[in-house]
Design a protein around this motif. Sequence first.
Motif, short mmCIF file in Angstrom:
data_model
loop_
_atom_site.label_atom_id
_atom_site.label_comp_id
_atom_site.label_asym_id
_atom_site.label_seq_id
_atom_site.Cartn_x
_atom_site.Cartn_y
_atom_site.Cartn_z
N GLN A 83 28.40 -13.98 -34.71
CA GLN A 83 28.23 -15.34 -35.05
C GLN A 83 29.43 -15.74 -35.73
OE1 GLN A 83 24.60 -16.32 -37.29
NE2 GLN A 83 24.70 -18.37 -36.91
N ALA A 84 30.24 -16.80 -35.59
CA ALA A 84 31.37 -17.32 -35.92
C ALA A 84 31.02 -18.54 -37.00
CB ALA A 84 32.31 -17.84 -34.92
N PRO A 85 31.68 -18.76 -37.87
CA PRO A 85 31.25 -19.95 -38.90
C PRO A 85 31.12 -21.08 -37.97
CG PRO A 85 33.15 -18.88 -39.64
CD PRO A 85 32.81 -18.14 -38.19
N GLY A 86 29.83 -21.76 -38.23
CA GLY A 86 29.63 -23.18 -37.57
C GLY A 86 28.97 -22.87 -36.02
N SER A 87 28.74 -21.85 -35.64
CA SER A 87 28.51 -21.53 -34.25
C SER A 87 27.05 -20.84 -34.37
CB SER A 87 29.33 -20.77 -33.50
OG SER A 87 30.65 -21.47 -33.51
N GLU A 88 26.35 -20.82 -33.28
CA GLU A 88 25.24 -20.04 -33.23
C GLU A 88 25.37 -18.66 -32.93
OE1 GLU A 88 22.30 -23.54 -31.15
OE2 GLU A 88 22.87 -21.95 -30.04
N ARG A 89 24.41 -17.70 -33.01
CA ARG A 89 24.46 -16.43 -32.88
C ARG A 89 24.64 -16.14 -31.56
NH1 ARG A 89 21.26 -12.46 -36.78
NH2 ARG A 89 22.49 -13.96 -38.06
N GLU A 90 25.60 -15.45 -30.88
CA GLU A 90 25.72 -15.14 -29.44
C GLU A 90 25.65 -13.71 -28.99
OE1 GLU A 90 29.43 -16.24 -27.64
OE2 GLU A 90 30.57 -15.41 -29.17
N PHE A 91 25.09 -13.60 -28.02
CA PHE A 91 25.05 -12.09 -27.34
C PHE A 91 26.54 -11.53 -26.94
CE2 PHE A 91 23.44 -8.68 -25.01
CZ PHE A 91 24.10 -8.61 -23.90
N VAL A 92 26.65 -10.25 -27.47
CA VAL A 92 27.71 -9.64 -27.07
C VAL A 92 27.75 -8.47 -26.08
CG1 VAL A 92 29.75 -8.27 -27.88
CG2 VAL A 92 28.87 -10.02 -29.20
N ALA A 93 26.69 -7.76 -26.17
CA ALA A 93 26.41 -6.48 -25.43
C ALA A 93 25.04 -5.79 -25.87
CB ALA A 93 27.49 -5.52 -25.51
N ALA A 94 24.63 -5.31 -24.95
CA ALA A 94 23.18 -4.50 -24.76
C ALA A 94 23.45 -3.31 -24.32
CB ALA A 94 22.04 -5.47 -24.63
N ILE A 95 22.35 -2.26 -24.72
CA ILE A 95 22.27 -1.06 -24.14
C ILE A 95 20.83 -0.53 -24.09
CG2 ILE A 95 22.61 0.20 -26.12
CD1 ILE A 95 24.50 2.29 -24.62
N SER A 96 20.33 -0.08 -22.86
CA SER A 96 19.11 0.41 -22.79
C SER A 96 18.64 1.71 -23.66
CB SER A 96 18.76 0.71 -21.22
OG SER A 96 19.51 1.94 -20.67
N TRP A 97 17.49 1.95 -23.79
CA TRP A 97 17.10 3.06 -24.65
C TRP A 97 17.53 4.36 -24.17
CZ3 TRP A 97 14.60 7.49 -22.53
CH2 TRP A 97 14.06 7.37 -21.23
N SER A 98 17.97 4.62 -22.85
CA SER A 98 18.72 5.80 -22.73
C SER A 98 20.04 5.74 -22.65
CB SER A 98 18.02 6.09 -21.08
OG SER A 98 18.37 5.09 -20.27
N GLY A 99 20.68 4.53 -22.77
CA GLY A 99 22.12 4.62 -22.63
C GLY A 99 22.61 4.24 -21.21
N GLY A 100 21.46 4.46 -20.02
CA GLY A 100 21.77 4.38 -18.59
C GLY A 100 22.23 3.06 -18.16
N SER A 101 21.82 1.86 -19.05
CA SER A 101 22.15 0.33 -18.52
C SER A 101 22.80 -0.20 -19.52
CB SER A 101 20.98 -0.11 -18.22
OG SER A 101 20.31 0.39 -16.96
#
Length: 122
Positions: free
Chosen positions: A39-57
Amino acid sequence: QVQLVESGGGLVQAGGSLRLSCAASTRTFSTYAMAWFRQAPGSEREFVAAISWSGGSTYYADSVKGRFTISRDNAKNLVYLQMNSLKPEDTAVYYCAAGSVVVKSPREYAYWGQGTQVTVSS
């Protein structure tokens, strides 16, 4: 209850690298999908990256694809965000989040860290 603590933020010049870490205090860490948002000042929170529980995705925002890498170590209850070729527009507070599914919406993540500041100078 899951507590998340981010670390590794700081000031870096454009083109440089940083590695963020997120430590989770739960015995069931390996059952959670994990994500990084920013989240940058004045901006909405934005998605960057995600990982599954196993790390496989793994999933990335288009703006960071090819530059950032998310990974996890379930034995150590840690998730990482390796950030390379940083740009001034990457400047933001970076948050770690835990949830039950791998999605891009922040509303689906139940647990959040306090955030760590990343500043990229031009």
